[in-house]
Motif scaffolding. Sequence first.
Motif, PDB file in Angstrom:
ATOM      1  N   SER A  74       1.188  15.972  -4.498  1.00  0.00           N
ATOM      2  CA  SER A  74       0.974  14.529  -4.621  1.00  0.00           C
ATOM      3  C   SER A  74      -0.497  14.179  -4.443  1.00  0.00           C
ATOM      4  O   SER A  74      -0.943  13.121  -4.885  1.00  0.00           O
ATOM      5  N   ALA A  75      -1.244  15.064  -3.793  1.00  0.00           N
ATOM      6  CA  ALA A  75      -2.681  14.849  -3.598  1.00  0.00           C
ATOM      7  C   ALA A  75      -3.372  16.203  -3.511  1.00  0.00           C
ATOM      8  O   ALA A  75      -2.800  17.174  -2.998  1.00  0.00           O
ATOM      9  N   THR A  76      -4.585  16.249  -4.034  1.00  0.00           N
ATOM     10  CA  THR A  76      -5.423  17.433  -3.900  1.00  0.00           C
ATOM     11  C   THR A  76      -6.825  16.955  -3.538  1.00  0.00           C
ATOM     12  O   THR A  76      -7.246  15.868  -3.949  1.00  0.00           O
ATOM     13  N   ALA A  77      -7.522  17.757  -2.746  1.00  0.00           N
ATOM     14  CA  ALA A  77      -8.883  17.410  -2.345  1.00  0.00           C
ATOM     15  C   ALA A  77      -9.650  18.685  -2.052  1.00  0.00           C
ATOM     16  O   ALA A  77      -9.060  19.687  -1.641  1.00  0.00           O
ATOM     17  N   ARG A  78     -10.927  18.632  -2.262  1.00  0.00           N
ATOM     18  CA  ARG A  78     -11.810  19.740  -1.895  1.00  0.00           C
ATOM     19  C   ARG A  78     -12.373  19.411  -0.520  1.00  0.00           C
ATOM     20  O   ARG A  78     -12.795  18.282  -0.278  1.00  0.00           O
ATOM     21  N   ARG A  79     -12.350  20.398   0.390  1.00  0.00           N
ATOM     22  CA  ARG A  79     -12.862  20.197   1.747  1.00  0.00           C
ATOM     23  C   ARG A  79     -13.853  21.288   2.104  1.00  0.00           C
ATOM     24  O   ARG A  79     -13.701  22.426   1.679  1.00  0.00           O
ATOM     25  N   GLY A  82     -17.019  24.168   7.874  1.00  0.00           N
ATOM     26  CA  GLY A  82     -18.170  25.021   8.171  1.00  0.00           C
ATOM     27  C   GLY A  82     -18.911  25.298   6.876  1.00  0.00           C
ATOM     28  O   GLY A  82     -19.257  24.386   6.126  1.00  0.00           O
ATOM     29  N   ASP A  83     -19.122  26.577   6.577  1.00  0.00           N
ATOM     30  CA  ASP A  83     -19.786  26.975   5.334  1.00  0.00           C
ATOM     31  C   ASP A  83     -18.798  27.235   4.205  1.00  0.00           C
ATOM     32  O   ASP A  83     -19.203  27.558   3.089  1.00  0.00           O
ATOM     33  N   LEU A  84     -17.519  27.150   4.491  1.00  0.00           N
ATOM     34  CA  LEU A  84     -16.497  27.494   3.510  1.00  0.00           C
ATOM     35  C   LEU A  84     -15.949  26.248   2.823  1.00  0.00           C
ATOM     36  O   LEU A  84     -15.784  25.202   3.442  1.00  0.00           O
ATOM     37  N   VAL A  85     -15.637  26.392   1.551  1.00  0.00           N
ATOM     38  CA  VAL A  85     -15.034  25.312   0.775  1.00  0.00           C
ATOM     39  C   VAL A  85     -13.597  25.716   0.467  1.00  0.00           C
ATOM     40  O   VAL A  85     -13.324  26.857   0.077  1.00  0.00           O
ATOM     41  N   CYS A  86     -12.689  24.774   0.660  1.00  0.00           N
ATOM     42  CA  CYS A  86     -11.285  25.055   0.358  1.00  0.00           C
ATOM     43  C   CYS A  86     -10.678  23.873  -0.385  1.00  0.00           C
ATOM     44  O   CYS A  86     -11.263  22.799  -0.439  1.00  0.00           O
ATOM     45  N   ARG A 100       2.720  14.728   5.429  1.00  0.00           N
ATOM     46  CA  ARG A 100       2.628  15.519   4.200  1.00  0.00           C
ATOM     47  C   ARG A 100       2.572  16.981   4.604  1.00  0.00           C
ATOM     48  O   ARG A 100       2.017  17.324   5.650  1.00  0.00           O
ATOM     49  N   PHE A 101       3.129  17.835   3.755  1.00  0.00           N
ATOM     50  CA  PHE A 101       2.977  19.269   3.958  1.00  0.00           C
ATOM     51  C   PHE A 101       1.685  19.649   3.249  1.00  0.00           C
ATOM     52  O   PHE A 101       1.522  19.396   2.057  1.00  0.00           O
ATOM     53  N   GLU A 102       0.762  20.229   4.006  1.00  0.00           N
ATOM     54  CA  GLU A 102      -0.554  20.552   3.470  1.00  0.00           C
ATOM     55  C   GLU A 102      -0.777  22.056   3.455  1.00  0.00           C
ATOM     56  O   GLU A 102      -0.487  22.746   4.437  1.00  0.00           O
ATOM     57  N   VAL A 103      -1.314  22.522   2.333  1.00  0.00           N
ATOM     58  CA  VAL A 103      -1.693  23.921   2.180  1.00  0.00           C
ATOM     59  C   VAL A 103      -3.186  23.948   1.873  1.00  0.00           C
ATOM     60  O   VAL A 103      -3.636  23.274   0.946  1.00  0.00           O
ATOM     61  N   LEU A 104      -3.943  24.684   2.685  1.00  0.00           N
ATOM     62  CA  LEU A 104      -5.370  24.870   2.442  1.00  0.00           C
ATOM     63  C   LEU A 104      -5.569  26.219   1.776  1.00  0.00           C
ATOM     64  O   LEU A 104      -5.112  27.241   2.293  1.00  0.00           O
ATOM     65  N   THR A 105      -6.229  26.206   0.619  1.00  0.00           N
ATOM     66  CA  THR A 105      -6.464  27.447  -0.109  1.00  0.00           C
ATOM     67  C   THR A 105      -7.960  27.696  -0.243  1.00  0.00           C
ATOM     68  O   THR A 105      -8.746  26.760  -0.405  1.00  0.00           O
ATOM     69  N   GLY A 106      -8.317  28.963  -0.161  1.00  0.00           N
ATOM     70  CA  GLY A 106      -9.708  29.364  -0.306  1.00  0.00           C
ATOM     71  C   GLY A 106      -9.980  29.881  -1.698  1.00  0.00           C
ATOM     72  O   GLY A 106      -9.150  29.746  -2.607  1.00  0.00           O
ATOM     73  N   PRO A 107     -11.135  30.495  -1.863  1.00  0.00           N
ATOM     74  CA  PRO A 107     -11.483  31.067  -3.166  1.00  0.00           C
ATOM     75  C   PRO A 107     -10.400  32.041  -3.631  1.00  0.00           C
ATOM     76  O   PRO A 107      -9.848  32.800  -2.850  1.00  0.00           O
TER      77      PRO A 107
END
Length: 191
Positions: A74-79, A82-86, A100-107
């Motif tokens: 239902s929503a996506t965002a870049r966060r 620290g030095d990492l983007v997910c 909301r159920f949130e999943v943080l994904t890395g590269p």
Amino acid sequence: MPRSGSPFGPLDFQLVLLRRMADHQPGLVEDARRELGVTLAEMREANRRWQAMVRSPRSRGAAQRYRSVLGVPSATARRKIGDLVCDALQWPVPLWPGLRFEVLTGPGGAVWNEWLVRAPGAAAPPLHTADDLRPWSCTVDEAARAFAPARPMEGTAPTRWRLALTLPGGHPAVAEFTWGLLQDVQPADRP
């Protein structure tokens, strides 16, 4: 109602969340299960099917598994952490409309974290005293902000988090979370 032959969907996933929470809050889980109109056997079957998907040698990546079960986020965002983007992917959870159920994904789509968070625009509960820390009342982030400084501690299972908190009056406590949702708070032993 979930059945073993039907596609695994959002209702089944809510049962997976509840199954892990039953260790801490069996009464709340029982009430939620009844609200969803499912039997204990159906909850166990949903958990069995989830575990089979997770452990399957043909298993999709975790992020793809969530998309296949919960649909388009239902929503996506870049966060930036620290030095990492997910990327943060969020889905509604009908049992908890304010979350909301949130999943943080890395590269490369690797899943870094998966938990319940407050829905955008939903009011966080007022957290000022120990009595405000009721089961299912708040998320990890909300408790950590309300009783800062909070110290993360190792959880007892992959879907569990613990926070060392200092409650008003200088009382040390440990808050237990499952899938990011508060389950219990116990006094901590002083070092």
